[in-house]
Design an enzyme around this catalytic site. Sequence first.
Site, PDB file in Angstrom:
ATOM      1  N   GLU A  56      16.470  -7.012   5.102  1.00  0.00           N
ATOM      2  CA  GLU A  56      17.761  -7.158   5.776  1.00  0.00           C
ATOM      3  C   GLU A  56      18.962  -6.980   4.850  1.00  0.00           C
ATOM      4  O   GLU A  56      19.886  -6.203   5.185  1.00  0.00           O
ATOM      5  CB  GLU A  56      17.837  -8.528   6.485  1.00  0.00           C
ATOM      6  CG  GLU A  56      16.838  -8.698   7.611  1.00  0.00           C
ATOM      7  CD  GLU A  56      15.567  -9.379   7.164  1.00  0.00           C
ATOM      8  OE1 GLU A  56      15.006 -10.165   7.948  1.00  0.00           O
ATOM      9  OE2 GLU A  56      15.125  -9.124   6.015  1.00  0.00           O
ATOM     10  N   CYS A  88      18.062 -14.537   4.875  1.00  0.00           N
ATOM     11  CA  CYS A  88      18.460 -13.260   5.481  1.00  0.00           C
ATOM     12  C   CYS A  88      19.289 -13.496   6.745  1.00  0.00           C
ATOM     13  O   CYS A  88      20.149 -12.682   7.089  1.00  0.00           O
ATOM     14  CB  CYS A  88      17.226 -12.431   5.807  1.00  0.00           C
ATOM     15  SG  CYS A  88      16.335 -11.861   4.337  1.00  0.00           S
ATOM     16  N   ALA A 158     -18.713   4.528   6.924  1.00  0.00           N
ATOM     17  CA  ALA A 158     -18.878   5.951   7.228  1.00  0.00           C
ATOM     18  C   ALA A 158     -20.349   6.162   7.552  1.00  0.00           C
ATOM     19  O   ALA A 158     -21.221   5.937   6.716  1.00  0.00           O
ATOM     20  CB  ALA A 158     -18.463   6.812   6.034  1.00  0.00           C
ATOM     21  N   ARG A 188      -6.637   2.448   1.556  1.00  0.00           N
ATOM     22  CA  ARG A 188      -6.674   1.732   0.278  1.00  0.00           C
ATOM     23  C   ARG A 188      -5.262   1.454  -0.237  1.00  0.00           C
ATOM     24  O   ARG A 188      -4.983   0.379  -0.771  1.00  0.00           O
ATOM     25  CB  ARG A 188      -7.450   2.546  -0.760  1.00  0.00           C
ATOM     26  CG  ARG A 188      -8.944   2.605  -0.541  1.00  0.00           C
ATOM     27  CD  ARG A 188      -9.605   3.424  -1.642  1.00  0.00           C
ATOM     28  NE  ARG A 188     -11.047   3.496  -1.487  1.00  0.00           N
ATOM     29  CZ  ARG A 188     -11.857   4.155  -2.314  1.00  0.00           C
ATOM     30  NH1 ARG A 188     -11.338   4.807  -3.358  1.00  0.00           N
ATOM     31  NH2 ARG A 188     -13.156   4.159  -2.115  1.00  0.00           N
ATOM     32  N   LEU A 208     -13.010   3.222  -6.784  1.00  0.00           N
ATOM     33  CA  LEU A 208     -12.341   2.381  -5.795  1.00  0.00           C
ATOM     34  C   LEU A 208     -10.825   2.390  -5.940  1.00  0.00           C
ATOM     35  O   LEU A 208     -10.149   1.421  -5.587  1.00  0.00           O
ATOM     36  CB  LEU A 208     -12.863   0.938  -5.858  1.00  0.00           C
ATOM     37  CG  LEU A 208     -14.372   0.760  -5.676  1.00  0.00           C
ATOM     38  CD1 LEU A 208     -14.748  -0.711  -5.797  1.00  0.00           C
ATOM     39  CD2 LEU A 208     -14.852   1.328  -4.351  1.00  0.00           C
TER      40      LEU A 208
END
Length: 436
Positions: A56, A88, A158, A188, A208
Amino acid sequence: MNVTPDDEGFMAAAIRLSRRHLGRTATNPSVGCLIVKNGIIVGQAVTALGGRPHAEPQALAEAGEAARGATAYVTLEPCSHHGKTPPCAEALIAYGVARVVISVTDPDPRVSGRGISMLRDAGIEVDAGVLEAEGRRSLAGYLTRQTKSRPYVTLKLAVSADGMIGRAGEGQVAITGAESRAEVQALRAETDAILVGIGTAISDDPLLTVRTLGMEAQSPIRIVLDPSLALPLTSKLVATAREVPVILVASEQVWPLSADAEGLPPSVLADISPTTGEISKERDPNSQDVSSSRSTADVGQGASPQPISPLVGEMPGRAEGGTAPTNAADMDSRRAALEAAGVEIVYCNPYHPEILLPALATRGISSLLVEGGAKTARLFLEAGLVDRIQLYQAPVIIGADGIESPLDATDIPSGFAHMGTRILGADRLDEYERES
């Protein structure tokens, strides 16, 4: 609530903006904010990297004088308390906005409803709950850590046409195509941490990390369930531990001391600092601390307070490979070598996810991607601690020596809703979310 199609359009844009810094705002949520006047965006921002400044004040500063009389679209209720930065809500009031449109109310008890009240008390019109389902999805990590004291868990699988996720003894096997792999890299990049079992870490020797050009710095913390410190010192994970953090979750039985000063199990807790350098996400005093002392019933649906047995095949020395130290001297030597390479070792039963996840939350980890292998996936599924399933299905055939997937599209656990299907090249991606 006086909400128009234009309101929904601008909020959708704010939600898209908020996703830019997912996984990179420490313990603060990645929030999007648009300042709109006469149908034109005059200021926009997303929570800064590291969690500050918030969205903000950045968007208001960009809008300047044009913010007076404008409408602010914010994906999360503006904060109302003083931390390292002023509230904010006060900034929105000071800039003279006429209306604030909010997607999700903040569950942080220091904020929840107070930001809205502060704005309304100042004469600002407030509409909340606009595109709330979409907003909650973009804030899932933060909301889960706040309400359940654990990270939001995504399971990615997968699966080949014959129901396999790999081939025994062959390390990594390419199942999906380039389009799906690019999608996984983006996933990721939006995630705080990624987790695999020791069997996968040994047999696949994965990095990874995020390998998309220009996004490498968004690689998540890498976590391996490694009860006996069997991760090879020559692995890619160890070799890159000083570049991208690596945490090994070891069994308490291999802890240097058998118990702490009070004789309690040395489970990994918030007060355990990184072994080598600062590798966990920065704790933010503006964000609520998450205690690991809550009952396991609060951790996640279906979580069991009983120990989950070690997974056959994930243990070092079994079919998936790995050589664990065989005596105390070898264990001390392996531990020292791993730590010298920059690996952090924490001690917590790797097969107690209902304990491990809250401990990760205390370190500022709000989102966790479980990426392998089959037994680790079953561990989190059976514990009832998976919030989202991303199931990639490819036309390739693995054959009789394949490693069977823990699930496919025909046996998704009860309590999950199908959120949609996408076609990625020759592959199909189905996404499921746990119903609240």
